[in-house]
Motif scaffolding. Structure first.
Motif, short mmCIF file in Angstrom:
data_model
loop_
_atom_site.label_atom_id
_atom_site.label_comp_id
_atom_site.label_asym_id
_atom_site.label_seq_id
_atom_site.Cartn_x
_atom_site.Cartn_y
_atom_site.Cartn_z
N THR A 78 1.04 -1.18 0.19
CA THR A 78 0.13 -0.19 0.04
C THR A 78 0.76 1.17 0.03
N GLN A 105 1.98 -8.01 -10.37
CA GLN A 105 1.51 -9.26 -9.72
C GLN A 105 2.30 -10.39 -10.84
N THR A 144 3.97 1.34 -7.94
CA THR A 144 3.19 0.47 -9.07
C THR A 144 3.51 -0.93 -8.59
N ASN A 161 1.04 5.52 -4.11
CA ASN A 161 1.62 5.65 -5.61
C ASN A 161 2.54 4.43 -6.11
N LYS A 163 0.35 -5.57 -14.28
CA LYS A 163 0.23 -4.42 -13.37
C LYS A 163 -1.27 -4.43 -12.74
N VAL A 164 -1.23 -4.43 -11.55
CA VAL A 164 -2.54 -4.28 -10.81
C VAL A 164 -2.58 -3.34 -9.74
N ASN A 165 -3.87 -3.10 -9.05
CA ASN A 165 -4.13 -2.30 -8.05
C ASN A 165 -4.08 -3.32 -6.75
N TYR A 166 -3.52 -2.56 -5.60
CA TYR A 166 -3.57 -3.15 -4.43
C TYR A 166 -4.51 -4.06 -3.97
N GLU A 167 -5.85 -3.88 -4.24
CA GLU A 167 -7.03 -4.75 -4.02
C GLU A 167 -7.12 -5.87 -4.97
N GLU A 168 -6.34 -5.76 -6.05
CA GLU A 168 -6.68 -6.85 -7.02
C GLU A 168 -5.59 -7.96 -6.73
N THR A 169 -4.62 -7.70 -5.91
CA THR A 169 -3.63 -8.50 -5.58
C THR A 169 -4.17 -10.05 -5.15
#
Length: 261
Positions: free
Chosen positions: A220, A228, A225, A223, A235-241
């Motif tokens: 978290t 995964q 990057t 910003n 490239k993913v967002n934190y919630e997508e891991t």
């Protein structure tokens, strides 16, 4: 300001490691879009392998008992590292590579250095006298005192305390730092302390970090990057891991998981 902008990875039909790692076989180019980049993924997915190869390519000093060039555990990665092509926005001239498992090797290196300095003092006392002895011993003692100021006594603190102390002592402004699974040594509270340290250096002191981690806390970082690693690298967002999803679902309903174990 950040330094390493892009890497182009070698292509090969070889079945030898690390070309056999599926995520690396699928990846051609990786672009670094922020001062903090985080590699996440399951064990064996290739995130630490790429981090090691990048450290070798950048010729970064390793915090441990030996340097990367002499580390025979990295022999399989070295040929892969040679094929990496780097593109820089600005060249960084300081930095390091630090694996969680190398901490105790670094403590041993410091202990050996301290023993050598003590030996130098004994040797000076045998060969010198007067002002010459005073100057020589003073210089060596100054080195010993500098190590204590920088790291404290790492044999008298816990693994996590010492690990964080080493990072605090070695991180400097305008450097590129590759860190492999630091959470292995750190409690959640210490992970938050590392989070704060990285955030400050990235935002205020022109540092670039590339971190391989399983820690949802470090994922978290503002910003950051996040890449995964799996069958490919996305490239993913934190919630997508997967880490976030599994941990959230487990904490929300641990009994549901335990029934299947």
């Amino acid at each position: 300001m950040y330094f390493l902008q892009q890497i182009h990875l070698p292509r090969s039909r070889s079945s030898q490691f690390p070309f056999s790692v599926k995520s690396l076989a699928e990846l051609e180019t990786m672009t670094f879009e922020s001062p903090v980049t985080v590699f996440v993924g399951e064990n064996g997915s290739g995130k630490s392998t790429l981090l090691k190869a990048l450290a070798i390519k950048l010729n970064l000093p390793a915090i441990g008992s030996i340097d990367l060039e002499s580390d025979d555990t990295l022999d399989g990665v070295k040929s892969y590292a040679e094929g990496i092509i780097t593109k820089w926005k600005n060249k960084a001239y300081r930095g390091f590579f630090f694996r969680a498992e190398d901490y105790f090797g670094f403590v041993k290196r410091l202990r050996n250095l301290d023993d050598e300095l003590k030996g130098d003092i004994v040797d000076f006392e045998k060969r010198l006298s007067g002002s010459g002895l005073k100057l020589a011993v003073g210089a060596v003692q100054g080195q010993k005192d500098a190590l204590i100021r920088k790291y404290g006594n790492l044999t008298e603190v816990s693994h996590g305390e010492g690990f964080l102390k080493v990072l605090e002592g070695r991180l400097q402004a305008e450097g590129i730092y590759l860190i492999d699974e630091p959470e292995a040594a750190l409690s959640p509270q210490r992970q938050l302390a590392l989070f704060s340290l990285i955030k400050n250096l990235a935002e205020n002191h022109s540092c670039q970090f590339i971190i391989a981690t399983h820690s949802p806390i470090l994922m978290t970082l503002p910003n950051a990057t996040i890449f995964q690693f799996g069958d490919s690298i996305q490239k993913v967002n934190y919630e997508e891991t997967e880490h976030f999803t599994i941990l959230k679902n487990f904490l929300n309903n641990p009994e549901a998981f335990l029934r299947h174990l």
